[in-house]
Design a protein around this motif. Structure first.
Motif, mmCIF file in Angstrom:
data_model
loop_
_atom_site.group_PDB
_atom_site.id
_atom_site.type_symbol
_atom_site.label_atom_id
_atom_site.label_comp_id
_atom_site.label_asym_id
_atom_site.label_seq_id
_atom_site.Cartn_x
_atom_site.Cartn_y
_atom_site.Cartn_z
ATOM 1 N N ALA A 123 0.832 -1.204 0.000
ATOM 2 C CA ALA A 123 0.000 0.000 0.000
ATOM 3 C C ALA A 123 0.867 1.254 0.000
ATOM 4 N N GLY A 124 1.956 1.239 0.752
ATOM 5 C CA GLY A 124 2.845 2.395 0.795
ATOM 6 C C GLY A 124 3.527 2.668 -0.524
ATOM 7 N N ALA A 125 3.791 1.610 -1.302
ATOM 8 C CA ALA A 125 4.458 1.775 -2.596
ATOM 9 C C ALA A 125 3.473 2.080 -3.719
ATOM 10 N N GLY A 126 2.182 1.984 -3.424
ATOM 11 C CA GLY A 126 1.188 2.212 -4.471
ATOM 12 C C GLY A 126 0.991 1.014 -5.383
ATOM 13 N N ALA A 127 1.238 -0.196 -4.875
ATOM 14 C CA ALA A 127 1.078 -1.406 -5.688
ATOM 15 C C ALA A 127 -0.398 -1.649 -5.979
ATOM 16 N N SER A 128 -0.678 -2.191 -7.159
ATOM 17 C CA SER A 128 -2.055 -2.519 -7.518
ATOM 18 C C SER A 128 -2.415 -3.936 -7.108
ATOM 19 N N ASP A 129 -1.425 -4.828 -7.048
ATOM 20 C CA ASP A 129 -1.680 -6.236 -6.737
ATOM 21 C C ASP A 129 -0.531 -6.795 -5.918
ATOM 22 N N ARG A 422 15.512 8.451 -21.146
ATOM 23 C CA ARG A 422 15.457 7.218 -20.359
ATOM 24 C C ARG A 422 15.781 7.557 -18.916
ATOM 25 N N GLY A 423 15.398 6.663 -17.990
ATOM 26 C CA GLY A 423 15.735 6.850 -16.591
ATOM 27 C C GLY A 423 16.973 6.057 -16.227
ATOM 28 N N ALA A 424 17.906 6.717 -15.548
ATOM 29 C CA ALA A 424 19.145 6.026 -15.164
ATOM 30 C C ALA A 424 18.930 5.079 -13.995
ATOM 31 N N GLY A 425 17.885 5.331 -13.207
ATOM 32 C CA GLY A 425 17.628 4.524 -12.015
ATOM 33 C C GLY A 425 18.035 5.276 -10.761
ATOM 34 N N CYS A 426 17.119 5.402 -9.817
ATOM 35 C CA CYS A 426 17.411 6.107 -8.569
ATOM 36 C C CYS A 426 16.506 5.559 -7.474
ATOM 37 N N ASP A 427 16.639 6.091 -6.268
ATOM 38 C CA ASP A 427 15.828 5.609 -5.154
ATOM 39 C C ASP A 427 14.346 5.930 -5.351
ATOM 40 N N HIS A 428 14.069 7.030 -6.041
ATOM 41 C CA HIS A 428 12.678 7.428 -6.256
ATOM 42 C C HIS A 428 11.923 6.409 -7.111
ATOM 43 N N CYS A 429 12.617 5.769 -8.043
ATOM 44 C CA CYS A 429 11.960 4.805 -8.943
ATOM 45 C C CYS A 429 12.400 3.374 -8.662
ATOM 46 N N ARG A 430 13.043 3.155 -7.505
ATOM 47 C CA ARG A 430 13.528 1.825 -7.120
ATOM 48 C C ARG A 430 14.473 1.248 -8.179
ATOM 49 N N GLN A 431 15.292 2.120 -8.748
ATOM 50 C CA GLN A 431 16.327 1.755 -9.718
ATOM 51 C C GLN A 431 15.768 1.207 -11.022
ATOM 52 N N THR A 432 14.488 1.434 -11.306
ATOM 53 C CA THR A 432 13.899 0.922 -12.543
ATOM 54 C C THR A 432 14.003 1.911 -13.698
ATOM 55 N N GLY A 433 14.141 3.206 -13.393
ATOM 56 C CA GLY A 433 14.153 4.230 -14.435
ATOM 57 C C GLY A 433 12.758 4.707 -14.815
ATOM 58 N N TYR A 434 11.725 4.134 -14.194
ATOM 59 C CA TYR A 434 10.344 4.513 -14.507
ATOM 60 C C TYR A 434 9.578 4.815 -13.226
ATOM 61 N N ARG A 435 8.677 5.778 -13.322
ATOM 62 C CA ARG A 435 7.797 6.051 -12.188
ATOM 63 C C ARG A 435 6.461 6.588 -12.706
ATOM 64 N N GLY A 436 5.383 5.887 -12.371
ATOM 65 C CA GLY A 436 4.066 6.271 -12.853
ATOM 66 C C GLY A 436 3.813 5.735 -14.253
ATOM 67 N N ARG A 437 2.568 5.857 -14.706
ATOM 68 C CA ARG A 437 2.205 5.380 -16.041
ATOM 69 C C ARG A 437 1.334 6.396 -16.766
ATOM 70 N N THR A 438 1.302 6.278 -18.069
ATOM 71 C CA THR A 438 0.458 7.122 -18.910
ATOM 72 C C THR A 438 -0.267 6.242 -19.919
ATOM 73 N N GLY A 439 -1.373 6.741 -20.430
ATOM 74 C CA GLY A 439 -2.141 5.968 -21.394
ATOM 75 C C GLY A 439 -1.603 6.093 -22.806
#
Length: 503
Positions: A123-129, A422-439
C-alpha cells in the motif's frame, strides 16, 4: 425448558453456538457445516428446530482440519521478514472485519505480522496487486508496480500454507476447501486511508496461489481534464461521443490497460442530477454520485445480460456496462443504443478496428454495428520515465526503425529532432528508471465511410486504414509520439505495443 440462542449452555457448562456462529469460527459456509454434520465429521445437537454446536468440538475440529501455523519456524520467518518490515516501517494496519480469536499462538502472530508488513509495504508503494506463489523450495511474494511485478519477499516453505490461511481467514474464504478456486474480500486501514482488497485463490502444484488486488477507496478518480495521457485531439473525439444522445461507445484493451479508469472519467463528466445514469459492473470498484451502480451477482442470477434487460425498464439516459462478454450482452447493448440510450462498455480486443471485427465474429449483425457504434478506442498503459533520474537516450536503431515504420503507417511521422529520454535509475523509482504510467490510445470515430465498411464486413485492415485517413493514430503511433516527447522510452513504447499486436 432449555434457553434457545447463541451462547446456550448444555449441562456440564459446555458452551453451545448457533449454526451461523459455528460456521464463522471454522470459516466455512452453512451448507458445509450441514454436510460435515451428516457425514459425522463434526457433532451437532438438535435444539428445537435448530442445530447447535459445542465450542470445544469446533476448536478441536479446527486444529485437526485447517492449515496450521504450528509448522512455522518463527526464527526463519523473522529473518525473511526483516528487510520488508524495515521498508514497511511503523505503519499500522487495521482490519475490518477482525478475525475472532486470531492470532492466538506465537506462530500465528508471526504469520500475521508478515501479512501486515506485506500489506503495509504494498500500500505504501502504491502497488495494484500482491501475488503469493508457492514454489518447490519456498514461497515468493511479489507486488505489481506500474504494471510490472517486483519481488518483495521470500517466505520459507513451511510458512506458505499458514500465510495463505491467514489471508483466507481475513477474506472470509473457506479454509477447508483448498482444492478449488475461491474468492473473497476484506478491508484494511492505514495512514487514514481505507483499502478494499479483493482476494482470489487457486490450487497449484506446490500450494495455493493467492492474489490480492488493492483498491484505495479515497484515491481521486481520474477526470477527463486530468493526467490520463490522451492528447487534446483524441480527448475532443471522446467528449463528442459522450455528448451524443444515443449510440454505443467501446473502450478496448487487455486486462489492466486502464479501460475502467477512462470509462469512469467519461461517466463522471456526463453524470448529473438531471441525467439518469446506470451501470452494471463486476465488481463495482468505486462509487460516485448521480449513478445507480449494480454489481453482478451470478449466484442470484444477476448477470450482465439480466441487468441490461432490467435497465431498459428504468428509463435511463446513460448505461455503462462493465464488459461485453457474450452475443446476448452485445445484442442487448446495441438494441439499447438503437432505441435511444447512450451505451458505454468495454470489450477485449487488440485494436479499435479489431473491436469491430470482434463484434461481428460474436454474431452481431453488420447493420446493427454500423447503425449503433459511434466511437471506439483501444489503449495500453506505458511506464513514464522517472523525472528524478531522466537523461537523454540513444535507443536501439533496429527497435526504433521498426516502431517508426509502424507509426508512419499509423498516422505519425517522427520529427527531425525527437527528445528521446530514459531513466538512469534512482531511489525514487527503485532503480527501474520509470515512475508512474500514462495511457497509450488509438481513437476511432465511426464516420460514414467506416459505417459502409462495417456494413459490408470489410477486413480489420480496411477499417483501420480508413480510420487513419480520417485522423486516427494507431497505438504504435501514439506510443512513439510519447517516446519522442520524452514521456516514455522507446524500449517501453515497443514493449507495450509489440509488432505482433498490430493489424
Amino acid at each position: 425448558m432449555r434457553r434457545k440462542g447463541s451462547g446456550q449452555e448444555k449441562p456440564g457448562g459446555k458452551e453451545m453456538l448457533a449454526l451461523e456462529e459455528a460456521a464463522g469460527i471454522l470459516g466455512v459456509s452453512r451448507s458445509t457445516m450441514h454436510r460435515w454434520q451428516r457425514q459425522g465429521r463434526i457433532r451437532g445437537f438438535k435444539v428445537g428446530r435448530q442445530w447447535r454446536f459445542r465450542r470445544a468440538d469446533l476448536e478441536k475440529f479446527s486444529q485437526a482440519t485447517h492449515p496450521s501455523a504450528a509448522a512455522v519456524n518463527v526464527g526463519e520467518l523473522d529473518v525473511a521478514l526483516a528487510e520488508l518490515a524495515a521498508r514497511a516501517g511503523a505503519k499500522a494496519v487495521a482490519f475490518d472485519p477482525v478475525v475472532p480469536g486470531y492470532p492466538a499462538t506465537e506462530e500465528e502472530k508471526a504469520v500475521e505480522e508478515a501479512f501486515r508488513a506485506i500489506l503495509a509495504t504494498a500500500a505504501g508503494a502504491g502497488a495494484s496487486d500482491v501475488h503469493i506463489d508457492a514454489e518447490r523450495d519456498g514461497s515468493v511474494v511479489r507486488q505489481r508496480l506500474d504494471g510490472v511485478l517486483h519481488e518483495m519477499l521470500r517466505v520459507p516453505k513451511a510458512s506458505h500454507d499458514a500465510l495463505a490461511a491467514c489471508i483466507k481467514a481475513h477474506a472470509s474464504i473457506a479454509l477447508d476447501q483448498r482444492g478449488q478456486p475461491q474468492d473473497g474480500r476484506f478491508t484494511f486501514r492505514m495512514d487514514d486511508k481505507e483499502f478494499d482488497v479483493r482476494v482470489a485463490t487457486i490450487p497449484a502444484v506446490h500450494g495455493e496461489s493467492v492474489v490480492m488486488r488493492l483498491l484505495d477507496q479515497k484515491a481521486t478518480l481520474v477526470r477527463l481534464n486530468g493526467p490520463h495521457g490522451m492528447y487534446p485531439e483524441d480527448l475532443a473525439k471522446y467528449r463528442r461521443a459522450l455528448r451524443a444522445p444515443t449510440g454505443m461507445l467501446l473502450v478496448c484493451g487487455p486486462t489492466g490497460s486502464g479501460k475502467t479508469t477512462i470509462m469512469y472519467a467519461g461517466l463522471l463528466e456526463i453524470a448529473k442530477p438531471e441525467v439518469k445514469s446506470m451501470s452494471i459492473e463486476d465488481p463495482v470498484e468505486y462509487s460516485f454520485p448521480h449513478v445507480t451502480q449494480i454489481a453482478v451477482n451470478k449466484k442470484a442470477g444477476l448477470t450482465f445480460e439480466a441487468g441490461l434487460r432490467s435497465f431498459l425498464r428504468h428509463d435511463p439516459d446513460v448505461i455503462m456496462i462493465g464488459e461485453i462478454r457474450s452475443l446476448e450482452a452485445a445484442e442487448t447493448a446495441a438494441q439499447a443504443a438503437i432505441v435511444g440510450h447512450l451505451v458505454m462498455t468495454q470489450l477485449h480486443a487488440e485494436t479499435a478496428a479489431g473491436a469491430v471485427t470482434r463484434l461481428l465474429d460474436m454474431g452481431l449483425e453488420p447493420f446493427m454495428v454500423a447503425q449503433t457504434l459511434i466511437y471506439v478506442s483501444a489503449q495500453r498503459l506505458a511506464r513514464k520515465v522517472c523525472p528524478e533520474c531522466t537523461q537523454p537516450d540513444e535507443p536501439d536503431f533496429k527497435l526504433l526503425s521498426s516502431l517508426a515504420e509502424r507509426a508512419r503507417k499509423g498516422g505519425y511521422e517522427l520529427p527531425d529532432s525527437p527528445r528521446f529520454m530514459r531513466g538512469a535509475g534512482c531511489d525514487h523509482c527503485r532503480q527501474t528508471g520509470y515512475r508512474g504510467r500514462t495511457g497509450i490510445y488509438e481513437v476511432m470515430e465511426v464516420d460514414a465511410e467506416i459505417q459502409r465498411l462495417i456494413a459490408r464486413r470489410a477486413s480489420t485492415e480496411e477499417i483501420e486504414a480508413a480510420a487513419v485517413r480520417s485522423g486516427m493514430r494507431t497505438l504504435a503511433a501514439d506510443a512513439l509520439r510519447k517516446a519522442a516527447e520524452g514521456i516514455t522510452s522507446v524500449a517501453e513504447a515497443a514493449r507495450v505495443v509489440p509488432a505482433r499486436r498490430e493489424t
